[in-house]
Design a protein around this motif. Structure first.
Motif, mmCIF file in Angstrom:
data_model
loop_
_atom_site.group_PDB
_atom_site.id
_atom_site.type_symbol
_atom_site.label_atom_id
_atom_site.label_comp_id
_atom_site.label_asym_id
_atom_site.label_seq_id
_atom_site.Cartn_x
_atom_site.Cartn_y
_atom_site.Cartn_z
ATOM 1 N N GLY A 87 -7.847 6.600 -6.485
ATOM 2 C CA GLY A 87 -7.186 6.814 -7.470
ATOM 3 C C GLY A 87 -5.991 5.543 -7.779
ATOM 4 N N SER A 88 -6.240 4.624 -6.910
ATOM 5 C CA SER A 88 -5.320 3.370 -7.116
ATOM 6 C C SER A 88 -5.859 2.225 -6.626
ATOM 7 C CB SER A 88 -3.868 3.774 -6.657
ATOM 8 O OG SER A 88 -3.827 3.606 -5.388
ATOM 9 N N SER A 89 -5.331 1.225 -6.982
ATOM 10 C CA SER A 89 -6.107 0.040 -6.420
ATOM 11 C C SER A 89 -5.026 -0.743 -5.429
ATOM 12 C CB SER A 89 -6.234 -1.128 -7.587
ATOM 13 O OG SER A 89 -5.135 -1.519 -8.184
ATOM 14 N N HIS A 90 -3.961 0.189 -4.636
ATOM 15 C CA HIS A 90 -3.240 -0.438 -3.685
ATOM 16 C C HIS A 90 -3.889 -0.705 -2.476
ATOM 17 C CE1 HIS A 90 -0.257 0.689 -6.629
ATOM 18 N NE2 HIS A 90 0.888 0.413 -5.853
ATOM 19 N N LEU A 91 -3.770 -1.871 -1.702
ATOM 20 C CA LEU A 91 -4.412 -2.038 -0.557
ATOM 21 C C LEU A 91 -3.852 -1.223 0.501
ATOM 22 C CD1 LEU A 91 -5.168 -5.846 -0.841
ATOM 23 C CD2 LEU A 91 -6.688 -4.060 -1.385
ATOM 24 N N GLN A 92 -2.735 -0.830 0.413
ATOM 25 C CA GLN A 92 -1.790 0.253 1.269
ATOM 26 C C GLN A 92 -2.715 1.487 1.620
ATOM 27 O OE1 GLN A 92 -0.021 -1.581 3.462
ATOM 28 N NE2 GLN A 92 0.355 -3.386 2.184
#
Length: 99
Positions: A87-92
């Motif tokens: 759902g997102s491109s956050h690496l965390q």
């Protein structure tokens, strides 16, 4: 002696490396910094082969540019796959242990 022709790819590579090290929150800026590093290496290899005037070194920058395009395509496909699954491109948020 370092001329501006040699200094430009070095500065571009250094700035891209600093961007890669400092901005690792999202996948898109990380991929852009990797692409900037590859393009600066392409510029340096191209200038090096022109400066040496050897026809055997002319193929090396083109091979590197080909691998850079493959790397960019794979990075974008990973971005689309992770955005669809997480759902997102956050690496965390990415967990490499999950399927």
């Amino acid at each position: 002696m370092i001329t501006s022709m040699h200094f430009t790819p070095f500065c571009a590579f250094t700035i891209s490396t600093l961007g890669f090290l400092l901005h690792q929150a999202h996948l898109i800026p990380t991929l852009l910094c990797l692409e900037g590093m590859m393009l600066s290496l392409f510029m340096a290899l191209s200038m090096w082969s022109i400066q040496l005037e050897a026809s055997s070194f002319m193929l090396t920058p083109m091979l590197m540019l080909t691998f850079s395009a493959c790397e960019a395509g794979m990075g974008l496909s990973l971005l689309v796959a992770s955005s669809r699954t997480h759902g997102s491109s956050h690496l965390q948020n990415l967990n490499l242990l999950q399927c």
